[in-house]
Structures are given as C-alpha cells and as structure tokens.
Design an enzyme around this catalytic site. Structure first.
Site, short mmCIF file in Angstrom:
data_model
loop_
_atom_site.label_atom_id
_atom_site.label_comp_id
_atom_site.label_asym_id
_atom_site.label_seq_id
_atom_site.Cartn_x
_atom_site.Cartn_y
_atom_site.Cartn_z
N GLU A 69 -1.48 -3.11 -7.78
CA GLU A 69 -2.63 -3.46 -6.94
C GLU A 69 -3.21 -2.15 -6.42
O GLU A 69 -2.55 -1.13 -6.43
CB GLU A 69 -2.21 -4.37 -5.79
CG GLU A 69 -1.29 -3.74 -4.75
CD GLU A 69 -2.02 -2.94 -3.68
OE1 GLU A 69 -3.16 -3.28 -3.32
OE2 GLU A 69 -1.44 -1.94 -3.20
N SER A 105 0.84 -1.18 0.00
CA SER A 105 0.00 0.00 0.00
C SER A 105 0.89 1.25 0.00
O SER A 105 1.73 1.40 -0.88
CB SER A 105 -0.96 -0.03 1.20
OG SER A 105 -1.98 0.93 1.05
N HIS A 141 -4.44 -5.62 -1.01
CA HIS A 141 -5.49 -5.46 0.00
C HIS A 141 -6.50 -6.60 -0.13
O HIS A 141 -7.68 -6.39 -0.43
CB HIS A 141 -6.20 -4.12 -0.17
CG HIS A 141 -5.31 -2.93 -0.02
ND1 HIS A 141 -4.43 -2.49 -1.00
CD2 HIS A 141 -5.14 -2.07 1.02
CE1 HIS A 141 -3.80 -1.41 -0.59
NE2 HIS A 141 -4.20 -1.14 0.65
#
Length: 316
Positions: free
Chosen positions: A220, A119, A284
C-alpha cells in the site's frame, strides 16, 4: 494457477488475544502528533478498554516524536509492561527505521502482544517478523483512524482481529461498496507480509529487509504517483524480491488511477504467474481494515477472497 505451501512455511507465533476490559498502550515510534488524551480515553472507555499513553507521545523533536532514545524506550517499556494487553501507534510519518538496530528483539518475543500500525510502522513489522517471529497487525493508527471517525469496518475489523473472533478458516470480510479487482487469477498459500511499499523498498540491502520466501506480499502507499510505484516495484524486481513471491495483495494506493495501476500490476506480475488481488481497503484509506502480518493465509484472487490458515491470537 495454484501455488502450494512447502516445508519452509512455518507459522509465526500467535499473540495473546486482547481481553475484555483490557489495557491498550499507545506509543509514537515515528513522527510527532497531538493527542487529545481526554477524547482518546473516552473513546476507549466507551468500548470497554483502558488507555495507557507512553511519554514520547507528548514529545516532538523536529520531524520525530521525541529523540531516538525516548521512542525506543517507549517501545521496550510498552512491550515489557505486563498490564498492557496491546500496543497501537499514534501515527506514521517517519522515524521507525532509526530504531531497528537498537531494538531488543528477545524482549519483544518474550512479551509478545498485539502490535498495530501501518505506513512508517512497516519497518517495525518487517523487523519483528524477522527477529522476533510473532504475528503483528497492519491496522489503524490511533489519531488518523480510530479517532478519525473512519467508516465502521475500520473499528470492527480491528477489534474482531485482536479479540480472536477470526480464527483459522475464517474468510476476511471486505466491504461490498469497494469492489476488488483480480489483476491475475489463481490461488496461493503463504505468509502475509509487507505493508508500505516505499518503506519495504527502503529496507532493501539492510538486515531488516523483507524475507519473501513463501510470502504473499501486501503493498500500500500514498503520495506516490504511478511512475514512482513502477520504480519501487522495479527496484524490488531487480533486487530479486518478486520472483520468490507466492502472491500479491494490493491495498490502497492513494491518488493513483485504478485502471492505470492495474495495467502496471499486470505488466509486473503476469510473467511470474502468481495471483494478484487489488483494491483491498488497507492503508491510507477509509475504511482501513486490519490484516495479520506474518500469518499463514490463503489468497484466491479469482474468488476475491483472503482466508486465515492459522489462529493469529490465542485466548487465555
């Protein structure tokens, strides 16, 4: 189509493997979180490891886990600490880009060790790749993943990668319960690089932007509807970052319809004639599989395989 390696592909430096009964340090270089320290220590101890919690983990400065100075000091101290064998981040959120121009990359390089997160941590992965040149790991966060009771492959993938159970020539396993999709067929050899798509785009035009030469791009994201994924990929295309890629590995794009995403991937990457494999459980999602960033890999989108082409950790 097969995209062959060239002389520009030098492997990133492998890092020391996580030893049995080693010590794992936890830092919070991005957003704040609440750590159940006793539970975290017991979780690590049950798997044979100690845990060292650095001060910023317990701090909060608005949307940041402590001031920039505290978070930067924890990063430097954790790497310099000879007793710490690996570093995992508490959570993502936001904050790591604020540190990039103040990091002592020589210090990190001298004390290279497994560094794990995803992230917002993508900004650190990109910067370490460019300025310190060792393999890092797109993998679980302490709170959301390891302590979040995610499916078993999350933990087994994490420890297999850091302990050195996966070597050059290993095909990375992917749970059969989550089918992969060949968005574009072909084989590519390259350096796996990337992470969170929004963060990759946010670093464009800075000294810490992704170096795409010879790269298999990992992407992602979460909380980004399809049109914003389109906008982020278009930004990368217009910045000249897609044309030099060897291939693409698409991790979890949470909340986006799979068929619609695959149509967008085909529209974006078909003209480039590079392999694209979609649906890898990384990001995630549950499970969240660990991937070695900066490492040389072989992507076979037709066979739906990802293979290591170098050792990513070295046992003492």
């Amino acid at each position: 189509m097969t995209v062959r390696p060239t002389h520009t592909l030098f492997p990133h430096k492998p890092v020391p493997a996580l030893p049995s009964e080693g010590l794992i340090g936890v830092i919070a270089p991005a957003g704040p979180g609440t750590l159940d320290t006793e539970r975290a220590v017991q979780w690590m101890r049950a798997r044979g490891y100690g845990l060292r919690v650095f001060p910023g983990v317990y701090e909060k400065d608005g949307y940041l886990a402590g001031s920039d100075e505290v978070r930067l000091n924890d990063l430097h101290t954790a790497f310099a600490d000879e007793e710490v064998d690996a570093i995992i981040c508490l959570r993502g959120g936001y904050g790591t880009p604020r540190l990039l121009d103040r990091i002592d990359y020589d210090l990190l390089s001298r004390h290279a060790k497994p560094f794990v997160g995803y992230s917002d941590i993508t900004a650190l992965h990109l910067a370490i790749s460019r300025y310190a040149g060792f393999v890092t790991f797109h993998g679980p966060l302490l709170n959301a993943d390891l302590l979040g009771d995610k499916e078993p492959p999350t933990v087994t993938s994490f420890f297999a990668m850091l302990r050195g159970q996966l070597k050059a020539g290993s095909v990375l396993s992917h749970p059969a319960a989550y089918p992969l999709t060949t968005a574009e067929p072909g084989i590519a050899h390259g350096r796996l690089q990337g992470g969170n798509l929004a963060m990759i785009a946010a670093t464009l035009g800075t000294p810490y932007e992704i170096d795409v030469e010879g790269v298999i791009l990992l992407i992602e994201d979460i909380n980004e509807p399809l049109y914003r994924i389109d906008r982020l990929l278009t930004q990368m295309r217009l910045a000249g970052k897609l044309a030099r890629l060897r291939g693409v590995l698409v991790g979890d794009i949470a909340g986006v319809d799979v068929d619609a995403l695959n149509r967008l991937l085909k529209q974006t990457f078909e003209p480039l004639r590079i392999p694209v494999l979609s649906g890898w459980r990384s990001g995630h999602c549950d499970p969240n599989l660990t991937l070695p960033l900066g490492a040389l890999v072989r992507l076979d989108a037709g066979k739906k395989e990802l293979m290591l082409e170098q050792d990513v950790v070295i046992k003492a």
